[in-house]
Design a protein around this motif. Structure first.
Motif, PDB file in Angstrom:
ATOM      1  N   GLY A 123      30.112  38.900  22.034  1.00 51.67           N
ATOM      2  CA  GLY A 123      29.200  37.780  21.833  1.00 51.67           C
ATOM      3  C   GLY A 123      28.484  37.818  20.499  1.00 51.67           C
ATOM      4  O   GLY A 123      29.092  37.918  19.440  1.00 51.67           O
ATOM      5  N   GLY A 124      27.147  37.756  20.561  1.00 50.83           N
ATOM      6  CA  GLY A 124      26.337  37.706  19.348  1.00 50.83           C
ATOM      7  C   GLY A 124      26.476  38.940  18.486  1.00 50.83           C
ATOM      8  O   GLY A 124      26.244  38.884  17.269  1.00 50.83           O
ATOM      9  N   SER A 125      26.852  40.051  19.114  1.00 50.61           N
ATOM     10  CA  SER A 125      27.005  41.291  18.335  1.00 50.61           C
ATOM     11  C   SER A 125      28.448  41.493  17.905  1.00 50.61           C
ATOM     12  O   SER A 125      28.840  42.588  17.512  1.00 50.61           O
ATOM     13  N   ALA A 126      29.235  40.420  18.027  1.00 46.83           N
ATOM     14  CA  ALA A 126      30.661  40.523  17.728  1.00 46.83           C
ATOM     15  C   ALA A 126      30.912  40.961  16.291  1.00 46.83           C
ATOM     16  O   ALA A 126      30.201  40.571  15.366  1.00 46.83           O
ATOM     17  N   LEU A 127      31.938  41.778  16.154  1.00 45.63           N
ATOM     18  CA  LEU A 127      32.340  42.208  14.825  1.00 45.63           C
ATOM     19  C   LEU A 127      32.989  41.043  14.099  1.00 45.63           C
ATOM     20  O   LEU A 127      33.536  40.133  14.717  1.00 45.63           O
ATOM     21  N   ASP A 128      32.915  41.062  12.803  1.00 46.71           N
ATOM     22  CA  ASP A 128      33.526  40.001  11.998  1.00 46.71           C
ATOM     23  C   ASP A 128      35.013  40.308  11.839  1.00 46.71           C
ATOM     24  O   ASP A 128      35.420  41.074  10.968  1.00 46.71           O
ATOM     25  N   VAL A 129      35.815  39.720  12.737  1.00 49.32           N
ATOM     26  CA  VAL A 129      37.255  39.976  12.730  1.00 49.32           C
ATOM     27  C   VAL A 129      37.960  38.880  11.941  1.00 49.32           C
ATOM     28  O   VAL A 129      37.918  37.707  12.314  1.00 49.32           O
ATOM     29  N   SER A 130      38.597  39.272  10.863  1.00 52.43           N
ATOM     30  CA  SER A 130      39.356  38.323  10.054  1.00 52.43           C
ATOM     31  C   SER A 130      40.783  38.267  10.568  1.00 52.43           C
ATOM     32  O   SER A 130      41.512  39.263  10.517  1.00 52.43           O
ATOM     33  N   ILE A 131      41.173  37.100  11.098  1.00 48.02           N
ATOM     34  CA  ILE A 131      42.530  36.953  11.630  1.00 48.02           C
ATOM     35  C   ILE A 131      43.562  37.167  10.526  1.00 48.02           C
ATOM     36  O   ILE A 131      44.600  37.802  10.746  1.00 48.02           O
ATOM     37  N   ALA A 132      43.262  36.666   9.334  1.00 49.35           N
ATOM     38  CA  ALA A 132      44.204  36.811   8.217  1.00 49.35           C
ATOM     39  C   ALA A 132      44.402  38.283   7.862  1.00 49.35           C
ATOM     40  O   ALA A 132      45.538  38.754   7.704  1.00 49.35           O
ATOM     41  N   SER A 133      43.287  39.019   7.754  1.00 52.85           N
ATOM     42  CA  SER A 133      43.371  40.444   7.407  1.00 52.85           C
ATOM     43  C   SER A 133      44.078  41.233   8.495  1.00 52.85           C
ATOM     44  O   SER A 133      44.893  42.136   8.214  1.00 52.85           O
ATOM     45  N   LEU A 134      43.774  40.894   9.758  1.00 56.58           N
ATOM     46  CA  LEU A 134      44.393  41.597  10.872  1.00 56.58           C
ATOM     47  C   LEU A 134      45.892  41.299  10.935  1.00 56.58           C
ATOM     48  O   LEU A 134      46.697  42.189  11.228  1.00 56.58           O
ATOM     49  N   THR A 135      46.267  40.064  10.629  1.00 54.46           N
ATOM     50  CA  THR A 135      47.686  39.691  10.612  1.00 54.46           C
ATOM     51  C   THR A 135      48.433  40.492   9.552  1.00 54.46           C
ATOM     52  O   THR A 135      49.540  40.996   9.799  1.00 54.46           O
TER      53      THR A 135
END
Length: 285
Positions: A125-137
């Motif tokens: 939720g609010g404490s979610a990590l900033d996950v970059s879909i592009a970087s993860l891909t």
């Protein structure tokens, strides 16, 4: 620990995936056209049924948020070389197992990043990590898809070399897998002990349910017994190393393994304990 997390872990997964690729041929990818029903139910079980079952397990056991994310990460992982070996031991359809592993491993480039981002947002939720879909891909491509592609290419153009190194690569992959699992558990030992009463039963139950669901779905659509056994195994056996690596990628920690790696690390042990009686049963029929 920085080197272990940032260098050894992704490199180990890349070697494991390269080992998978070296054992594949182009026919393993095209074989799905010859048995579309078996492949379709196997893929459906892995891509759809598995994450749904994992989510239900997380809800039932009311697991802490980071461990819940770890469960879901594990459920997004395709079967690895282990599922092929277990299928062979169970006298299943090894060709189907290899084809499912090959295709789903490549498809993970499309499925894993987006599902991972959704999972992190849902549970943290609010404490979610900033996950970059592009970087993860990009990361998933470099440490899973690309090594598999290189391995398949080597097998196609230099089969003698591929066959010569296949056995050694399998041993190296197994050793690396053990090291990663032990390191992930050791790095989170206190958290592991605190959550063992829920984590262990939840993983074991999930594993048993998945093996039975895979088998049941295969039989419902009238697949042969060999194919049904394989679909069961492919549904219940996941690439735990990828789950640990994904946890490291999205946590951003460099001083130790994230709590999110725990489910995959523990599963790396329990899956063999759970699979053993199923293999014995499958071999007897």
């Amino acid at each position: 620990m920085d080197i272990l997390i940032n260098v050894v872990l992704p490199l180990s997964l890349a070697i494991i995936m390269f080992s998978l690729g070296v054992g594949l041929t182009l026919a393993d990818f095209t074989r799905v056209l010859k048995a579309p029903a078996a492949f379709a139910i196997g893929a459906f079980s892995q891509v759809i049924v598995l994450p749904v079952a994992a989510f239900a397990t997380v809800m039932v056991f009311d697991l802490p948020a980071e461990i819940a994310v770890g469960f879901m990460l594990l459920s997004f992982c395709p079967g690895g070389v282990t599922s092929n070996m277990v299928s062979k031991l169970a006298k299943g359809d090894v060709a189907l197992s290899v084809s499912l592993t090959a295709v789903i491993s490549l498809l993970s480039l499309l499925t894993v990043p987006g599902l991972t981002a959704l999972t992190v947002e849902w549970f943290l939720g609010g404490s979610a990590l900033d996950v970059s879909i592009a970087s993860l891909t990009i990361a998933v491509f470099l440490i899973t898809t690309l090594p598999v592609a290189i391995g398949v290419t080597l097998r196609h153009f230099a089969p003698s070399i591929a066959q010569a190194i296949d056995g050694t690569l399998s041993i190296i992959a197994t050793v690396l897998f053990v090291i990663i699992v032990v390191a992930a558990l050791a790095g989170n030992w206190a958290i592991f002990i605190d959550n063992l009463s829920a984590l262990g039963p939840a993983l074991i139950l999930l594993n048993v349910v998945l093996l039975l669901l895979g088998l049941g779905l295969a039989r419902v659509v009238s697949l042969g017994w060999q194919q049904a056994k394989t679909v069961s195994i492919e549904t219940g056996i996941q690439n735990a190393t990828l789950g640990i690596t994904l946890a490291a990628l999205i946590s951003g920690q460099s001083d130790g393994f994230s709590t999110m790696a725990l489910p995959s690390a523990v599963y790396g042990i329990t899956m063999y304990l759970v699979a053993a009686p199923f293999v014995a049963w499958y071999r007897s029929r």
